[in-house]
Design a protein around this motif. Structure first.
Motif, PDB file in Angstrom:
ATOM      1  N   HIS A   4       0.818  -1.225   0.000  1.00  0.00           N
ATOM      2  CA  HIS A   4       0.000   0.000   0.000  1.00  0.00           C
ATOM      3  C   HIS A   4       0.846   1.267   0.000  1.00  0.00           C
ATOM      4  O   HIS A   4       0.383   2.334  -0.353  1.00  0.00           O
ATOM      5  CB  HIS A   4      -0.928   0.025   1.223  1.00  0.00           C
ATOM      6  N   GLY A   5       2.054   1.205   0.361  1.00  0.00           N
ATOM      7  CA  GLY A   5       2.914   2.377   0.426  1.00  0.00           C
ATOM      8  C   GLY A   5       3.164   2.990  -0.939  1.00  0.00           C
ATOM      9  O   GLY A   5       3.355   4.183  -1.092  1.00  0.00           O
ATOM     10  N   PHE A   6       3.136   2.189  -2.008  1.00  0.00           N
ATOM     11  CA  PHE A   6       3.403   2.671  -3.366  1.00  0.00           C
ATOM     12  C   PHE A   6       2.240   3.492  -3.921  1.00  0.00           C
ATOM     13  O   PHE A   6       2.423   4.387  -4.727  1.00  0.00           O
ATOM     14  CB  PHE A   6       3.705   1.461  -4.264  1.00  0.00           C
ATOM     15  N   GLN A   7       0.988   3.242  -3.501  1.00  0.00           N
ATOM     16  CA  GLN A   7      -0.192   3.875  -4.087  1.00  0.00           C
ATOM     17  C   GLN A   7      -0.723   5.058  -3.294  1.00  0.00           C
ATOM     18  O   GLN A   7      -1.760   5.586  -3.614  1.00  0.00           O
ATOM     19  CB  GLN A   7      -1.300   2.826  -4.236  1.00  0.00           C
ATOM     20  N   ARG A   8      -0.058   5.499  -2.263  1.00  0.00           N
ATOM     21  CA  ARG A   8      -0.584   6.567  -1.418  1.00  0.00           C
ATOM     22  C   ARG A   8      -0.657   7.909  -2.147  1.00  0.00           C
ATOM     23  O   ARG A   8      -1.563   8.695  -1.913  1.00  0.00           O
ATOM     24  CB  ARG A   8       0.281   6.726  -0.176  1.00  0.00           C
ATOM     25  N   GLY A   9       0.204   8.314  -3.066  1.00  0.00           N
ATOM     26  CA  GLY A   9       0.203   9.610  -3.742  1.00  0.00           C
ATOM     27  C   GLY A   9      -0.623   9.653  -5.011  1.00  0.00           C
ATOM     28  O   GLY A   9      -0.862  10.715  -5.569  1.00  0.00           O
ATOM     29  N   VAL A  10      -1.078   8.503  -5.493  1.00  0.00           N
ATOM     30  CA  VAL A  10      -1.831   8.452  -6.753  1.00  0.00           C
ATOM     31  C   VAL A  10      -3.172   9.177  -6.622  1.00  0.00           C
ATOM     32  O   VAL A  10      -3.592   9.898  -7.528  1.00  0.00           O
ATOM     33  CB  VAL A  10      -2.014   6.989  -7.212  1.00  0.00           C
ATOM     34  N   LEU A  12      -3.989  11.710  -4.793  1.00  0.00           N
ATOM     35  CA  LEU A  12      -3.753  13.151  -4.808  1.00  0.00           C
ATOM     36  C   LEU A  12      -3.492  13.653  -6.225  1.00  0.00           C
ATOM     37  O   LEU A  12      -4.054  14.660  -6.656  1.00  0.00           O
ATOM     38  CB  LEU A  12      -2.568  13.497  -3.892  1.00  0.00           C
ATOM     39  N   VAL A  13      -2.660  12.941  -6.980  1.00  0.00           N
ATOM     40  CA  VAL A  13      -2.352  13.343  -8.361  1.00  0.00           C
ATOM     41  C   VAL A  13      -3.605  13.279  -9.229  1.00  0.00           C
ATOM     42  O   VAL A  13      -3.885  14.200 -10.004  1.00  0.00           O
ATOM     43  CB  VAL A  13      -1.216  12.464  -8.933  1.00  0.00           C
ATOM     44  N   VAL A  14      -4.399  12.242  -9.104  1.00  0.00           N
ATOM     45  CA  VAL A  14      -5.630  12.098  -9.900  1.00  0.00           C
ATOM     46  C   VAL A  14      -6.616  13.208  -9.542  1.00  0.00           C
ATOM     47  O   VAL A  14      -7.237  13.823 -10.419  1.00  0.00           O
ATOM     48  CB  VAL A  14      -6.252  10.698  -9.695  1.00  0.00           C
ATOM     49  N   SER A  15      -6.783  13.513  -8.278  1.00  0.00           N
ATOM     50  CA  SER A  15      -7.726  14.566  -7.888  1.00  0.00           C
ATOM     51  C   SER A  15      -7.247  15.945  -8.359  1.00  0.00           C
ATOM     52  O   SER A  15      -8.050  16.792  -8.771  1.00  0.00           O
ATOM     53  CB  SER A  15      -7.956  14.559  -6.379  1.00  0.00           C
ATOM     54  N   LEU A  16      -5.952  16.208  -8.332  1.00  0.00           N
ATOM     55  CA  LEU A  16      -5.432  17.478  -8.842  1.00  0.00           C
ATOM     56  C   LEU A  16      -5.632  17.614 -10.356  1.00  0.00           C
ATOM     57  O   LEU A  16      -5.981  18.686 -10.854  1.00  0.00           O
ATOM     58  CB  LEU A  16      -3.958  17.642  -8.476  1.00  0.00           C
ATOM     59  N   LEU A  17      -5.418  16.532 -11.078  1.00  0.00           N
ATOM     60  CA  LEU A  17      -5.668  16.553 -12.529  1.00  0.00           C
ATOM     61  C   LEU A  17      -7.149  16.780 -12.825  1.00  0.00           C
ATOM     62  O   LEU A  17      -7.511  17.543 -13.729  1.00  0.00           O
ATOM     63  CB  LEU A  17      -5.174  15.259 -13.171  1.00  0.00           C
ATOM     64  N   PHE A  18      -8.004  16.117 -12.070  1.00  0.00           N
ATOM     65  CA  PHE A  18      -9.446  16.305 -12.248  1.00  0.00           C
ATOM     66  C   PHE A  18      -9.833  17.759 -11.956  1.00  0.00           C
ATOM     67  O   PHE A  18     -10.616  18.372 -12.692  1.00  0.00           O
ATOM     68  CB  PHE A  18     -10.213  15.345 -11.341  1.00  0.00           C
ATOM     69  N   LEU A  19      -9.280  18.337 -10.901  1.00  0.00           N
ATOM     70  CA  LEU A  19      -9.540  19.731 -10.551  1.00  0.00           C
ATOM     71  C   LEU A  19      -9.042  20.675 -11.645  1.00  0.00           C
ATOM     72  O   LEU A  19      -9.704  21.664 -11.992  1.00  0.00           O
ATOM     73  CB  LEU A  19      -8.873  20.068  -9.213  1.00  0.00           C
ATOM     74  N   LEU A  20      -7.908  20.393 -12.245  1.00  0.00           N
ATOM     75  CA  LEU A  20      -7.373  21.196 -13.342  1.00  0.00           C
ATOM     76  C   LEU A  20      -8.308  21.154 -14.554  1.00  0.00           C
ATOM     77  O   LEU A  20      -8.607  22.190 -15.156  1.00  0.00           O
ATOM     78  CB  LEU A  20      -5.976  20.703 -13.725  1.00  0.00           C
ATOM     79  N   VAL A  21      -8.811  19.976 -14.898  1.00  0.00           N
ATOM     80  CA  VAL A  21      -9.727  19.837 -16.041  1.00  0.00           C
ATOM     81  C   VAL A  21     -11.027  20.603 -15.780  1.00  0.00           C
ATOM     82  O   VAL A  21     -11.535  21.324 -16.651  1.00  0.00           O
ATOM     83  CB  VAL A  21     -10.002  18.343 -16.341  1.00  0.00           C
ATOM     84  N   VAL A  22     -11.564  20.488 -14.588  1.00  0.00           N
ATOM     85  CA  VAL A  22     -12.802  21.190 -14.244  1.00  0.00           C
ATOM     86  C   VAL A  22     -12.585  22.709 -14.288  1.00  0.00           C
ATOM     87  O   VAL A  22     -13.432  23.462 -14.773  1.00  0.00           O
ATOM     88  CB  VAL A  22     -13.315  20.738 -12.857  1.00  0.00           C
ATOM     89  N   THR A  23     -11.435  23.178 -13.829  1.00  0.00           N
ATOM     90  CA  THR A  23     -11.122  24.605 -13.862  1.00  0.00           C
ATOM     91  C   THR A  23     -11.031  25.113 -15.297  1.00  0.00           C
ATOM     92  O   THR A  23     -11.572  26.178 -15.630  1.00  0.00           O
ATOM     93  CB  THR A  23      -9.799  24.877 -13.118  1.00  0.00           C
ATOM     94  N   ILE A  24     -10.375  24.378 -16.167  1.00  0.00           N
ATOM     95  CA  ILE A  24     -10.256  24.786 -17.575  1.00  0.00           C
ATOM     96  C   ILE A  24     -11.629  24.830 -18.240  1.00  0.00           C
ATOM     97  O   ILE A  24     -11.960  25.787 -18.961  1.00  0.00           O
ATOM     98  CB  ILE A  24      -9.286  23.849 -18.327  1.00  0.00           C
ATOM     99  N   VAL A  25     -12.461  23.833 -17.990  1.00  0.00           N
ATOM    100  CA  VAL A  25     -13.810  23.817 -18.562  1.00  0.00           C
ATOM    101  C   VAL A  25     -14.618  25.003 -18.039  1.00  0.00           C
ATOM    102  O   VAL A  25     -15.340  25.666 -18.796  1.00  0.00           O
ATOM    103  CB  VAL A  25     -14.512  22.471 -18.258  1.00  0.00           C
ATOM    104  N   SER A  26     -14.508  25.323 -16.767  1.00  0.00           N
ATOM    105  CA  SER A  26     -15.243  26.445 -16.175  1.00  0.00           C
ATOM    106  C   SER A  26     -14.804  27.782 -16.772  1.00  0.00           C
ATOM    107  O   SER A  26     -15.629  28.638 -17.079  1.00  0.00           O
ATOM    108  CB  SER A  26     -15.045  26.478 -14.660  1.00  0.00           C
TER     109      SER A  26
END
Length: 163
Positions: A4-10, A12-26
């Motif tokens: 489980h130690g390898f997947q802890r930052g994924v 956060l990265v996915v949610s930041l990318l999703f937030l970036l896409v939503v911001t660009i669309v807005s």
């Protein structure tokens, strides 16, 4: 065994990318909405300007045969000069006021042969009826908004040689 130690930052990265896409669309949607509002406002200004210029033409035509008749064989740069701006002026209901429309009546030709209606055969009005030709130009111009110019040809029939 799963590590489980390898997947802890994924996450956060996915949610930041999703937030970036939503911001660009807005931002894109807000920009398009603003552009649409500006285009609608410009169209409204354009239509109001055209209607005001058209009202100037109809106002000048309405004066024909009255005491303020602008079709009396002379150029008339101020056909509405003798009218009261608040009660009798034909352009008193304009949103931006009477002074926003400039109407001019210009003599083009006097005592010419009158045009014949299409399909009318025989007979002649030469020597009986003459026609005076005028150009009525109406301009609406308000700074920072649309402006319009309309020109209309007017033919006035006169009996015999009027002058």
């Amino acid at each position: 065994m799963v590590r489980h130690g390898f997947q802890r930052g994924v996450a956060l990265v996915v949610s930041l990318l999703f937030l970036l896409v939503v911001t660009i669309v807005s931002i894109t949607a807000a920009t398009n909405s603003s552009l649409g509002l500006r285009m609608a406002g410009n169209l409204q200004d354009n239509y109001e300007s055209f209607q005001a210029a058209e009202a100037g033409i109809y106002g000048a035509l309405a004066l024909a045969g009255t005491a303020e008749d602008p079709f009396l064989r002379v150029d008339d740069a101020t056909p509405f000069a003798g009218l009261n701006a608040t009660t009798t002026h034909p352009l008193r209901s304009l949103r931006d006021g009477v002074g926003a429309v400039d109407v001019r009546v210009t003599v083009v030709a006097l005592s010419r042969d009158c045009p014949r209606p299409p399909g009318e055969e025989g007979g002649s009005s030469i020597g009986i009826f003459d026609c005076d030709f005028y150009r009525v130009r109406s301009e609406h111009d308000v700074a920072g908004k649309a402006r319009s110019r309309i020109e209309l040809g007017v033919v006035k029939t006169v009996v015999g040689e009027a002058g």
